[in-house]
Design a protein around this motif. Sequence first.
Motif, PDB file in Angstrom:
ATOM      1  N   GLN B  14      65.134  12.467  14.304  1.00  0.00           N
ATOM      2  CA  GLN B  14      63.880  12.382  13.559  1.00  0.00           C
ATOM      3  C   GLN B  14      63.843  11.174  12.644  1.00  0.00           C
ATOM      4  O   GLN B  14      62.855  10.450  12.597  1.00  0.00           O
ATOM      5  CB  GLN B  14      63.673  13.661  12.749  1.00  0.00           C
ATOM      6  N   ILE B  15      64.966  10.946  11.931  1.00  0.00           N
ATOM      7  CA  ILE B  15      64.971   9.825  10.989  1.00  0.00           C
ATOM      8  C   ILE B  15      64.916   8.508  11.758  1.00  0.00           C
ATOM      9  O   ILE B  15      64.231   7.569  11.355  1.00  0.00           O
ATOM     10  CB  ILE B  15      66.173   9.909  10.017  1.00  0.00           C
ATOM     11  N   ASN B  16      65.606   8.452  12.906  1.00  0.00           N
ATOM     12  CA  ASN B  16      65.518   7.257  13.751  1.00  0.00           C
ATOM     13  C   ASN B  16      64.083   7.000  14.182  1.00  0.00           C
ATOM     14  O   ASN B  16      63.620   5.857  14.191  1.00  0.00           O
ATOM     15  CB  ASN B  16      66.372   7.428  15.010  1.00  0.00           C
ATOM     16  N   HIS B  17      63.391   8.075  14.513  1.00  0.00           N
ATOM     17  CA  HIS B  17      62.007   7.934  14.969  1.00  0.00           C
ATOM     18  C   HIS B  17      61.125   7.392  13.847  1.00  0.00           C
ATOM     19  O   HIS B  17      60.333   6.467  14.055  1.00  0.00           O
ATOM     20  CB  HIS B  17      61.493   9.282  15.462  1.00  0.00           C
ATOM     21  N   VAL B  18      61.289   7.959  12.633  1.00  0.00           N
ATOM     22  CA  VAL B  18      60.495   7.499  11.491  1.00  0.00           C
ATOM     23  C   VAL B  18      60.743   6.015  11.241  1.00  0.00           C
ATOM     24  O   VAL B  18      59.805   5.221  11.112  1.00  0.00           O
ATOM     25  CB  VAL B  18      60.855   8.317  10.222  1.00  0.00           C
ATOM     26  N   VAL B  19      62.042   5.631  11.215  1.00  0.00           N
ATOM     27  CA  VAL B  19      62.395   4.231  10.967  1.00  0.00           C
ATOM     28  C   VAL B  19      61.795   3.334  12.051  1.00  0.00           C
ATOM     29  O   VAL B  19      61.198   2.285  11.760  1.00  0.00           O
ATOM     30  CB  VAL B  19      63.936   4.082  10.922  1.00  0.00           C
ATOM     31  N   ALA B  20      61.919   3.764  13.305  1.00  0.00           N
ATOM     32  CA  ALA B  20      61.410   2.943  14.406  1.00  0.00           C
ATOM     33  C   ALA B  20      59.903   2.740  14.293  1.00  0.00           C
ATOM     34  O   ALA B  20      59.401   1.635  14.522  1.00  0.00           O
ATOM     35  CB  ALA B  20      61.764   3.587  15.747  1.00  0.00           C
ATOM     36  N   VAL B  21      59.174   3.798  13.912  1.00  0.00           N
ATOM     37  CA  VAL B  21      57.713   3.673  13.792  1.00  0.00           C
ATOM     38  C   VAL B  21      57.346   2.660  12.708  1.00  0.00           C
ATOM     39  O   VAL B  21      56.517   1.766  12.931  1.00  0.00           O
ATOM     40  CB  VAL B  21      57.076   5.059  13.494  1.00  0.00           C
ATOM     41  N   ILE B  22      58.010   2.758  11.536  1.00  0.00           N
ATOM     42  CA  ILE B  22      57.684   1.834  10.438  1.00  0.00           C
ATOM     43  C   ILE B  22      57.989   0.397  10.846  1.00  0.00           C
ATOM     44  O   ILE B  22      57.179  -0.513  10.632  1.00  0.00           O
ATOM     45  CB  ILE B  22      58.487   2.187   9.167  1.00  0.00           C
ATOM     46  N   LEU B  23      59.186   0.201  11.441  1.00  0.00           N
ATOM     47  CA  LEU B  23      59.573  -1.160  11.819  1.00  0.00           C
ATOM     48  C   LEU B  23      58.618  -1.716  12.886  1.00  0.00           C
ATOM     49  O   LEU B  23      58.264  -2.899  12.848  1.00  0.00           O
ATOM     50  CB  LEU B  23      61.017  -1.188  12.332  1.00  0.00           C
ATOM     51  N   THR B  24      58.211  -0.860  13.824  1.00  0.00           N
ATOM     52  CA  THR B  24      57.298  -1.330  14.873  1.00  0.00           C
ATOM     53  C   THR B  24      55.969  -1.772  14.268  1.00  0.00           C
ATOM     54  O   THR B  24      55.464  -2.863  14.568  1.00  0.00           O
ATOM     55  CB  THR B  24      57.021  -0.206  15.898  1.00  0.00           C
ATOM     56  N   ILE B  25      55.404  -0.903  13.396  1.00  0.00           N
ATOM     57  CA  ILE B  25      54.120  -1.255  12.772  1.00  0.00           C
ATOM     58  C   ILE B  25      54.272  -2.562  11.998  1.00  0.00           C
ATOM     59  O   ILE B  25      53.468  -3.487  12.142  1.00  0.00           O
ATOM     60  CB  ILE B  25      53.651  -0.125  11.825  1.00  0.00           C
ATOM     61  N   GLY B  26      55.349  -2.657  11.184  1.00  0.00           N
ATOM     62  CA  GLY B  26      55.552  -3.846  10.376  1.00  0.00           C
ATOM     63  C   GLY B  26      55.698  -5.092  11.222  1.00  0.00           C
ATOM     64  O   GLY B  26      55.120  -6.146  10.920  1.00  0.00           O
TER      65      GLY B  26
END
Lengths: 287, 131
Positions: B14-26
Amino acid sequence: MFLIAIFAGFFGALVGVGGGLIIVPSLTLLFHLPIHTAIAASIASVIATSIAGALSYVDQQITNVRLGMFLEVATTAGALVGALVGVLLNGWVLSLIFGILVLYMAISSFKAREADDILIAENGYQNFEPDPLSKKLRLTGYYYDVAAQKDVEYHATKSIEGSLVSSIAGIGSGLLGIGGGVIKVAAMNSMMKIPMKASVATSKFMIGVTAATSAVVYFLAGAINMYVVAPVALGTMAGATLGSLVMNRLHSKVIKTVFFVLMLYLGYQMIAKGLMMKFGIHLPGLL
Amino acid sequence: MRRQEPSLNQEIQQINHVVAVILTIGMYTTIFFYVVGLVLFFVKGAPEDPLSGQYFHSFASFLNNLIHLQPESFLYLGTVTLILTPISRVFISIFAFLRDRDYKFVFITIIVFCVILASIIVGSVFKVKIG
């Protein structure tokens, strides 16, 4: 400019460093930009490589986000301390100490360059006993190693010592403008017994935070030149994405050898800088 | 191959997913602003002094420049999203750990976030040189 940035990003992703060591000299030497413009652009582009590299490594499940977050306490606190005490200490002493430290780590990591592959082959990494803090915070993980074609499980040991060394990386980045990725990777791999690839990926993940903190200061001071940052950042993002896709296919020995060369170079630069500052001795190849 | 207890495993996912989403958007927001800025720069040509480094005078003039498709205002926005991405990654992780009831890491992440803010304040006030 774009091509050099791609190279810097690729290389940085491979060994878990920011790539500022390549970007700053090429911007000053090849494009004749003032050193301050180059450093500011480099710091912003280090964020770019960290975002792109971290994204790819998180996607490949190599990054240990929890371990990264834990060590960030040490690196960010170290950077803050470094910034605060920077005025009290002599730059040349620090440069020499850092140079010797990095050279020492380079040699010990080169001696152990085969160890990683052997440990992976013999499932040795999961047998290291985690220390109480690492147990409490569950600093453990696994990733799929493409080169070895197997899952590699590991538990962090010596987490307190590892975070102390990481805080030195933070102090260095606050004081001397080095990203500190080299020291973070060495601390995780040699001390905390994290496999090389997981160390590289986690370091890549952490670097963005340190660089962003410095970049805000440059940004607010108006030191970041948008026409330099944009192409460099785009290039390093492309390079970091490529590099992070290649990394897991290589054997740890190859990554460690590249890392060794980088550490030798960094150590030499730091010592040359220290001698230059204090004694005016100009060693060849100093940037 | 022995796996970790499922709760930790799930949390890591879950935490990997959250991090990946933020980094992708950024990352894609930054790329978008930079590419638009650079295209405008090649189409419209360089401003009088591209190396002057002054981009932000007031919010009104900034908006005005943006509407008039000034390249540097897009590059400026790209740099802002670039710098904010890792910092917001730390900030949003606080809530991700909170959701997973991993309070030790909520605490750790809050410390990291506070130290980042403190460093930024110290750096801005004292104009510490980092290079």
